[in-house]
Design an enzyme around this catalytic site. Structure first.
Site, short mmCIF file in Angstrom:
data_model
loop_
_atom_site.label_atom_id
_atom_site.label_comp_id
_atom_site.label_asym_id
_atom_site.label_seq_id
_atom_site.Cartn_x
_atom_site.Cartn_y
_atom_site.Cartn_z
N HIS A 12 0.85 -1.19 0.00
CA HIS A 12 0.00 0.00 0.00
C HIS A 12 0.89 1.24 0.00
O HIS A 12 2.12 1.14 -0.08
CB HIS A 12 -0.97 -0.03 1.18
CG HIS A 12 -0.32 -0.15 2.53
ND1 HIS A 12 0.61 0.74 3.01
CD2 HIS A 12 -0.46 -1.08 3.51
CE1 HIS A 12 1.00 0.39 4.21
NE2 HIS A 12 0.37 -0.73 4.55
N HIS B 57 4.09 1.30 2.39
CA HIS B 57 5.27 0.57 1.88
C HIS B 57 5.87 1.33 0.69
O HIS B 57 7.09 1.40 0.53
CB HIS B 57 4.90 -0.83 1.38
CG HIS B 57 4.07 -1.65 2.34
ND1 HIS B 57 2.82 -2.11 2.03
CD2 HIS B 57 4.34 -2.07 3.60
CE1 HIS B 57 2.35 -2.81 3.05
NE2 HIS B 57 3.25 -2.78 4.02
N CYS C 7 0.86 -9.44 20.63
CA CYS C 7 0.01 -8.95 19.53
C CYS C 7 0.55 -9.53 18.23
O CYS C 7 1.69 -9.25 17.84
CB CYS C 7 0.02 -7.42 19.45
SG CYS C 7 -0.77 -6.83 17.93
N CYS D 37 1.54 -6.95 15.52
CA CYS D 37 2.85 -6.32 15.75
C CYS D 37 3.96 -7.35 15.74
O CYS D 37 5.12 -7.02 15.58
CB CYS D 37 2.94 -5.66 17.12
SG CYS D 37 1.93 -4.24 17.38
N CYS E 298 -3.91 -3.45 22.07
CA CYS E 298 -2.67 -3.02 21.44
C CYS E 298 -2.87 -1.60 20.91
O CYS E 298 -3.84 -1.34 20.18
CB CYS E 298 -2.30 -3.97 20.30
SG CYS E 298 -1.19 -3.23 19.10
N HIS F 58 -2.92 -1.57 16.91
CA HIS F 58 -3.88 -2.35 16.13
C HIS F 58 -5.26 -2.45 16.76
O HIS F 58 -6.15 -3.06 16.17
CB HIS F 58 -3.32 -3.75 15.85
CG HIS F 58 -2.08 -3.71 15.02
ND1 HIS F 58 -0.82 -3.79 15.56
CD2 HIS F 58 -1.91 -3.55 13.69
CE1 HIS F 58 0.08 -3.70 14.59
NE2 HIS F 58 -0.55 -3.55 13.45
N LYS G 132 -6.59 7.31 9.89
CA LYS G 132 -5.63 6.22 9.89
C LYS G 132 -6.02 5.25 8.77
O LYS G 132 -7.21 5.00 8.56
CB LYS G 132 -5.66 5.51 11.24
CG LYS G 132 -4.52 4.57 11.43
CD LYS G 132 -4.49 3.96 12.81
CE LYS G 132 -3.47 2.85 12.81
NZ LYS G 132 -3.37 2.15 14.06
N LYS H 108 -7.91 -1.45 6.51
CA LYS H 108 -8.80 -2.21 5.62
C LYS H 108 -10.24 -2.05 6.06
O LYS H 108 -11.14 -1.97 5.23
CB LYS H 108 -8.41 -3.68 5.65
CG LYS H 108 -7.28 -4.01 4.72
CD LYS H 108 -7.24 -5.51 4.53
CE LYS H 108 -5.92 -5.96 3.98
NZ LYS H 108 -5.70 -7.38 4.16
N1 MSP Z 1 8.34 -6.98 8.58
C1 MSP Z 1 8.50 -5.86 9.41
C2 MSP Z 1 9.81 -5.15 9.14
C3 MSP Z 1 11.02 -5.99 9.31
S1 MSP Z 1 12.47 -5.12 8.88
C4 MSP Z 1 13.73 -6.07 9.41
C5 MSP Z 1 7.35 -4.89 9.17
N2 MSP Z 1 6.73 -5.01 7.98
S2 MSP Z 1 5.47 -4.13 7.48
O1 MSP Z 1 4.97 -4.76 6.29
O2 MSP Z 1 4.54 -3.96 8.54
O3 MSP Z 1 6.05 -2.82 6.98
C6 MSP Z 1 6.45 -1.87 7.85
C7 MSP Z 1 6.93 -0.64 7.14
O4 MSP Z 1 6.02 -0.19 6.13
C8 MSP Z 1 6.97 0.52 8.12
O5 MSP Z 1 8.11 0.54 8.90
C9 MSP Z 1 6.94 1.65 7.17
O6 MSP Z 1 8.21 1.75 6.61
C10 MSP Z 1 5.92 1.20 6.13
N3 MSP Z 1 4.55 1.60 6.49
C11 MSP Z 1 3.50 0.79 6.77
N4 MSP Z 1 2.38 1.55 6.97
C12 MSP Z 1 2.71 2.85 6.85
C13 MSP Z 1 1.97 4.06 6.85
N5 MSP Z 1 0.68 4.14 7.08
N6 MSP Z 1 2.67 5.20 6.56
C14 MSP Z 1 4.01 5.18 6.23
N7 MSP Z 1 4.70 4.05 6.22
C15 MSP Z 1 4.15 2.90 6.69
O7 MSP Z 1 7.09 -4.08 10.02
#
Ligand code: MSP
Length: 506
Positions: A18, A21, A126, A129, A143, A146, A297, A300
């Site tokens: 999304h 990422h 959680c 997380c 949490c 979440h 925020k 889904k």
């Molecule tokens: N798998 C772990 C990271 C392991 S790194 C050794 C994880 N993955 S995640 O899919 O949840 O992705 C997290 C990252 O996605 C966040 O740290 C951030 O970089 C990005 N984002 C996810 N949601 C976000 C927003 N709503 N806004 C900005 N970035 C965000 O955590």
């Protein structure tokens, strides 16, 4: 040759990519392209985090075995990054065999160091997380991130002596040996490190979807410990995978780009693991803020999740990259709004930059049939370009990446004002040919400088403009020269008309 190694987090494969990422990955791609253009040996690592309870449950829900489920989502990440022209050097998966071996090797090192012990643990976990939530972080028993009730887990696990490294990590951050940007997040970590630091459980007894603990086949490695090691296995730090080139020289990592949600893991747990395993620490961590969508925020349940595909359909690749990059200051949280992005697109890309390019090339065609011998750039224009380059470089250096487009837009908006002021149409009418050539030359210098500066962000736009100067083979060379010497050359006398770069959006 100077090197630059940068990483994104590896993303969980329980969901398709999304805008969150996408944001992290675009920041990394823009930086990677920048350092590469400046001649650094650059390595940009991204990938996916595929073990753990969360992924296991998602696979079950989809009636698939975990690995096949991961494969389907991995394809979605890869194709999203491809459509956004993300030029990563390597895509690491935690299910890659050599990654699994690297995790086991690191654990053995930590074990041999005497930093792992077995103990009983009970806590509230959680799954979203993938961590135990301490009591003082719970909000009404839920949490905080979440809004779900964590599950009580009681297991005999292996523990890592995190507490042993508390002071060393604190001092490394304090001295700046390990930099954390922005400052506010660095201070948060320093503050938390002054409180009591508990050791952490690093294995799971009842979860089969994970890497086996090397000294106890009954347990699997905790997903976060597994995931962090990707930064070493991604460059094959221990030369485990023989078919790859030796990439060890990329370590220490120059920049981990992450979201603020996972800073603790990167700023405290990861450095402690490395210290225990005898590996040098990374140099810098950038923890960016979080997106909200139209003020809410993203979730889904609310149905307001923005996917990169939607943005690409409206804005195309180049503008999407620019708009996502500059939606809010890197260190803070911010809002993403399609409506505001359209306004920005129309104002800056169509009416400012796009208009400058099309009006200049239209005059070039109308008055000179696309052929002039450019005069020297006026000192006034040179100075403005010089200033833009200076701010551009400092925004990159200080990681104020959201401000970079503005540094270029202020240059192009200056040029648009310059057109109004010089009124070339009157100059043309009065047949003051030399003056007209020098006005157009100034505009061409400015367009070329702006196009080059946009290169790490909007590579296709840059290519299109440089093509109209008939200078494609010099783009990289000219970029470096502009940044290092602040000079800009126009080599040819014949130009090609440029198609409209940014069609206005409704
Ligand atoms: N798998 C772990 C990271 C392991 S790194 C050794 C994880 N993955 S995640 O899919 O949840 O992705 C997290 C990252 O996605 C966040 O740290 C951030 O970089 C990005 N984002 C996810 N949601 C976000 C927003 N709503 N806004 C900005 N970035 C965000 O955590």
């Amino acid at each position: 040759m100077k090197k630059f190694y940068l990483t994104t987090p590896i993303y969980y494969v329980n969901d398709e990519p999304h805008i969150g990422h996408t944001y992290t990955t675009i920041l990394a791609d823009v930086l990677a392209r920048y350092y590469k253009l400046l001649g650094y040996d650059t390595f940009f690592l991204t990938g996916t985090d595929e073990h753990g309870a969360k992924i296991y449950e998602a696979a079950l829900k989809n009636n698939m075995d975990p690995k096949s489920f991961c494969d389907t989502i991995v394809d979605k990440f890869k194709s999203a990054w491809q459509s956004l022209e993300i030029n990563y050097s390597r895509f690491i998966r935690t299910t890659d065999e050599h990654h699994e071996k690297t995790v086991q090797l690191i654990l053995k090192k930590i074990y041999e160091q005497g930093d792992i012990y077995k103990a009983n643990y009970e806590g509230l976990y959680c799954i979203q997380c993938e961590r135990y939530i301490p009591d003082d972080e719970l909000v009404d028993g839920l949490c905080p991130d979440h809004n779900i009730k964590p599950i009580l887990q009681r297991e005999e696990n292996y523990f890592f002596k995190l507490s042993k490294y508390k002071e060393v990590v604190y001092n490394k951050i304090l001295s700046g040996e390990l930099e954390i940007f922005p400052e506010t997040r660095r201070n948060e970590i320093l503050g938390k490190l002054q409180l009591k630091l508990e050791d952490i459980s690093i294995s799971r007894k009842h979860l089969k979807w994970g890497i086996p603990v090397p000294f106890d086949q009954q347990q699997t490695v905790y997903v976060w410990i597994d995931a962090l090691v990707n930064y070493l296995s991604g460059i094959d730090f221990f030369n485990i995978s023989l078919e790859t080139l030796d990439m060890k020289h990329f370590w220490p990592c120059d920049l981990h780009i992450i979201g603020k949600d996972i800073l603790w893991f990167h700023a405290v747990i990861w450095p402690a693991m490395l210290l225990s395993a005898g590996v040098e620490l990374p140099r810098k961590i950038l923890a960016h803020g979080f997106f909200t969508v139209e003020g809410k925020k993203m979730s889904k349940t609310l149905g307001n999740v923005i996917r990169p595909k939607e943005l690409l359909e409206i804005f195309g690749v180049d503008a999407t990259r620019l708009l996502v990059l500059s939606s809010f200051p890197v260190g803070s949280d911010g809002n993403f709004s399609i409506i505001e992005s359209k306004e920005k697109y129309n104002k800056e890309l169509a009416d400012n930059f796009g208009n400058l390019v099309s009006r200049t090339f239209a005059m070039l065609s109308k008055y000179f049939n696309n052929e002039i011998v450019p005069t020297e750039c006026s000192s006034e224009m040179k100075h403005t370009i010089y200033e833009a380059v200076n701010s551009y470089k400092s925004f990159f250096a200080e990681l104020s990446l959201d401000k970079i487009p503005d540094a270029i837009f202020s240059l192009t908006s200056y040029a648009n004002k310059y057109v109004q002021m010089k009124s070339p149409w009157i100059v043309a009418k009065e047949k003051r040919k030399d003056e007209l050539i020098s006005i157009l030359s100034d505009l061409l210098y400015c367009i070329k400088a702006s196009a080059l500066l946009f290169y790490p962000i909007m590579p296709n736009v840059t290519k299109k403009i440089v093509e109209s100067f008939n200078e494609t083979e010099y783009t990289e060379f000219d970029y470096k020269k502009l940044l290092e010497e602040k000079t800009i050359t126009i080599r040819n006398h014949k130009f090609k008309p440029v198609d409209i770069l940014f069609k206005k959006l409704k």
